[in-house]
Design an enzyme around this catalytic site. Sequence first.
Site, mmCIF file in Angstrom:
data_model
loop_
_atom_site.group_PDB
_atom_site.id
_atom_site.type_symbol
_atom_site.label_atom_id
_atom_site.label_comp_id
_atom_site.label_asym_id
_atom_site.label_seq_id
_atom_site.Cartn_x
_atom_site.Cartn_y
_atom_site.Cartn_z
ATOM 1 N N HIS A 68 0.843 -1.196 0.000
ATOM 2 C CA HIS A 68 0.000 0.000 0.000
ATOM 3 C C HIS A 68 0.875 1.240 0.000
ATOM 4 O O HIS A 68 1.966 1.249 0.587
ATOM 5 C CB HIS A 68 -0.924 0.017 1.218
ATOM 6 C CG HIS A 68 -2.037 1.010 1.126
ATOM 7 N ND1 HIS A 68 -1.882 2.326 1.507
ATOM 8 C CD2 HIS A 68 -3.316 0.889 0.681
ATOM 9 C CE1 HIS A 68 -3.030 2.969 1.310
ATOM 10 N NE2 HIS A 68 -3.910 2.132 0.817
ATOM 11 N N ASP B 58 -7.884 -4.227 -0.880
ATOM 12 C CA ASP B 58 -8.404 -4.425 -2.235
ATOM 13 C C ASP B 58 -8.384 -5.901 -2.624
ATOM 14 O O ASP B 58 -9.284 -6.384 -3.314
ATOM 15 C CB ASP B 58 -7.576 -3.622 -3.243
ATOM 16 C CG ASP B 58 -7.663 -2.129 -3.003
ATOM 17 O OD1 ASP B 58 -8.786 -1.635 -2.827
ATOM 18 O OD2 ASP B 58 -6.618 -1.473 -2.980
#
Length: 438
Positions: A315, A373
Site C-alpha cells: 500500500h 483491495d
Amino acid sequence: MALPAPSDKATLTFNDGTAPIDLPIYKGSVGPDVIDIRALYGKTGKFTYDPGFLSTASCNSAITYIDGDKGELLYRGYPIEQLATRCDYLETCHLLLFGELPNVQQKADFVKRVTNHTMVNEQMQFFLRGFRRDAHPMAVMTGLVGALSAFYPDSMNLNDPWQREVSAIRLIAKMPTLVAMAYKYTVGQPYVYPRNNLSYAGNFMRMMFATPCEEYEVNDVLVRAVDRIFILHADHEQNASTSTVRLCASSGTNPFAAIAAGVACLWGPAHGGANEACLNMLFDIQKQGGVAKIGEFIAKVKDKNSDVRLMGFGHRVYKNYDPRAKLMRETCHEVLNVLGLQDDPLFKLAMSLEKIALEDEYFVSRKLYPNVDYYSGIVQKAIGIPVSLFTAVFALARTVGWIAQLNEMIADPEYKIGRPRQLFVGATARDVKPIDQR
C-alpha cells in the site's frame, strides 16, 4: 477548523542573498508537525516543489488519521477495528458527518432520514438509456451522480449548512440505488426499487440481485460482509479522490458535481480500480493454468526485468499490514465458507497466492502483504458482484467520507479556492514568425 497557535518556528536560510525567514510550526493532536509556508512566496518570491504533494499538508482535518508505519486507521479517533466489529455503516456515516457516534435515538433518526431518500427521480431511467449497455459502470456513475444536481436545486448551495446536510443525506441514500440501477442496466434486467424496511447493505443487495420473477432472500452473513466493505472504505484521509472533491468544491460548485469529480478520480486503476485490477490478475493466472502456475507467476514478479506486477499487495501509505486487510481477510474466509466456495478454482488460487505472500521472505521482507483491495475483490466476486462494478461499490462507500471532507473544508474560515503552483520549464517569451518563415 482554525489552526491552533504555532508551537515553534523554523528558520529558512538561503544561499542566493535572500534574507532568512521564520516560518511557524504547528503541532497536530497526532502525526507529524507541519511548517506553514503560506508566507513563503510573498516574502521570498519562491515556491516549494512537491510533485504529488507527498510532503505537503493541504489542509487541517479532524476526520481521519492514518499512521502508515503502525498500520493504524482512525475515524474521528476510533480505531477501524472497533468500528468494523461494533458498528454498522450508517453509524459510521453519522460519526464521519457529525463527529460522534449516535446514541439509540440519534441512530433511529438518522436511519429514518437516509431511508426516506433512497428513491431517485424516475427520469434517471431515461438518462440511463443514453448509455451503451456495455459502458463501464464508473462511466455511468460519473454521469448519474453529476446529474443529481439537475434534480435537486434546493440543496445546491455549498455555503448553506442546511443545504449541505440535505445533499449529504440524499447522496448517501441514493448511491446504492444508482449503483444497482447501473448494474441492472448493463445486464438488461428491470430496476428494483429500494425497500426501506431492510438495512442499508441489505437493501443494496436486494436492489442488485432481486428480479420480478424471484424474490431475493437476504443472507445475513453476506449483508454483514457488504456492510464491512462499506465501513472499511468510508474514508481514508487526503487521498487522490478526496483531494479532488476538496479541490472541486473549493470553487463553490454544488455538492453533487464535487462528488461526481471524486467518482471520476476514483475510477483510476491506481486508486479505486485496484480491486478490479487484482481480480483481473487472478483471472490471467487462472487462464495460464491456475494454482499450478503460481510459481511461474511469482518468479516473474520477482524478476526486475519483467513487467508483471503483483496487484492487491502492499500500500502507498501503509508500510505495515493494512489494518483494513486484517478485517477483510476474516470476512473473506467467512463468506467463502458460507457459500461453499473454498474449492472453487479461482478462490483456491486466491488463497494459495495469499499463503505465499504471507510466508515468502521476498514479500515479507518488503512488507508486501495482501491489502484491503485483494480481499474485498474476492468477497465481492463470491457474492456475485461483477468485477466491473467493484469501483462503483467503492464509490458508494466513500461518498460519506467525501461529503464529510467537503463540509469540513467549507466550514474552515481559512479555506480558499485551490490553486497549486508550478515550476515552469518551458520556452521563455518569444515572437510568432510569419508562417512562411517557420
